[in-house]
Design an enzyme around this catalytic site. Structure first.
Site: not given
Ligand code: GAR
Length: 208
Positions: A12, A14, A93, A110
């Site tokens: 989490g 992001n 998805i 992404h």
């Molecule tokens: C992030 O790097 C996001 O861009 C990626 O997973 C990670 C999640 O991190 N998402 C994908 O690859 C989707 N295709 P987070 O839980 O720390 O935000």
């Protein structure tokens, strides 16, 4: 004020970037109204709770297929009066029913410059492994609307990040997050909440 519902599955960071932007008053016209996790142990849930954001857990494991999972998720989004859905490290998805109901209202982040290193099987650390295997010198992140094609919806914002000698997937992932994802995701969410993103013939345009 638009209701922003954030879907998560993992750490989490992001989501944290969105929470921090909200605290700084940078999510203009929107408010994170709920965080929904596909995993009960996602650290993202702790981040939401620490910031008094309502949470829900809809465990992916408890549903045998994507259609039944999406049905439960759809119901929750409806109950939360979601105006915008943000996929912030959400590793499931979505099926057509949700994509149709929320056309150009679902945003995904992404960790590559789409159309490189995206689509089926490209998620999380794998994306950075593939970028390093290929030897690209620039990578980055993309924020886009979600459509029926995996990572194929209208691109809202992108930011490039340098690949350096000696990078491991973990080091590159951290740089891409810090320099790109945590900046362009809140920015795109804020633009959406101010009605400043228009999609024409599959192309997203930012308006003044
Ligand atoms: C992030 O790097 C996001 O861009 C990626 O997973 C990670 C999640 O991190 N998402 C994908 O690859 C989707 N295709 P987070 O839980 O720390 O935000």
């Amino acid at each position: 004020m638009k209701n922003i519902v954030v879907l998560v599955s993992g750490g989490g960071t992001n989501l944290q970037a969105l929470i921090d932007a909200q605290k700084r008053g940078e999510l203009r016209g929107g408010k994170i109204s709920c965080v929904i996790s596909s995993r009960p142990d996602a650290y993202a849930l702790v981040r939401a709770r620490e910031n008094d954001i309502p949470t829900r857990v809809i465990p992916r494991k408890e549903y045998h297929d994507n259609a039944s999972y999406s049905k439960a998720l759809h119901e929750a989004l409806y109950q939360e009066y979601a105006d915008l859905i943000v996929l912030a490290g959400f590793m499931t998805i979505l099926d057509k029913s949700i994509i149709n109901a929320y056309r150009n209202r679902i945003i995904n982040v992404h960790p590559s410059l789409i159309p490189s290193f995206c689509g089926d099987g490209f998620y999380g650390l794998h994306v950075h492994e593939k970028a390093l295997e290929k030897g690209v010198k620039l990578t980055g992140a993309t924020v886009h609307f979600v459509n029926e094609i995996c990572d194929g919806g209208p691109i809202i914002l992108q930011k490039a990040v340098e690949v350096k000698n000696g990078d491991t997937p973990e080091i590159l992932q951290k740089r891409v997050m810090e320099q790109a994802e945590w900046k362009i995701l809140p920015e795109a969410v804020s633009l959406f909440c101010q009605d400043r993103i228009k999609v024409t013939n599959g192309i997203a345009y930012i308006t003044e």
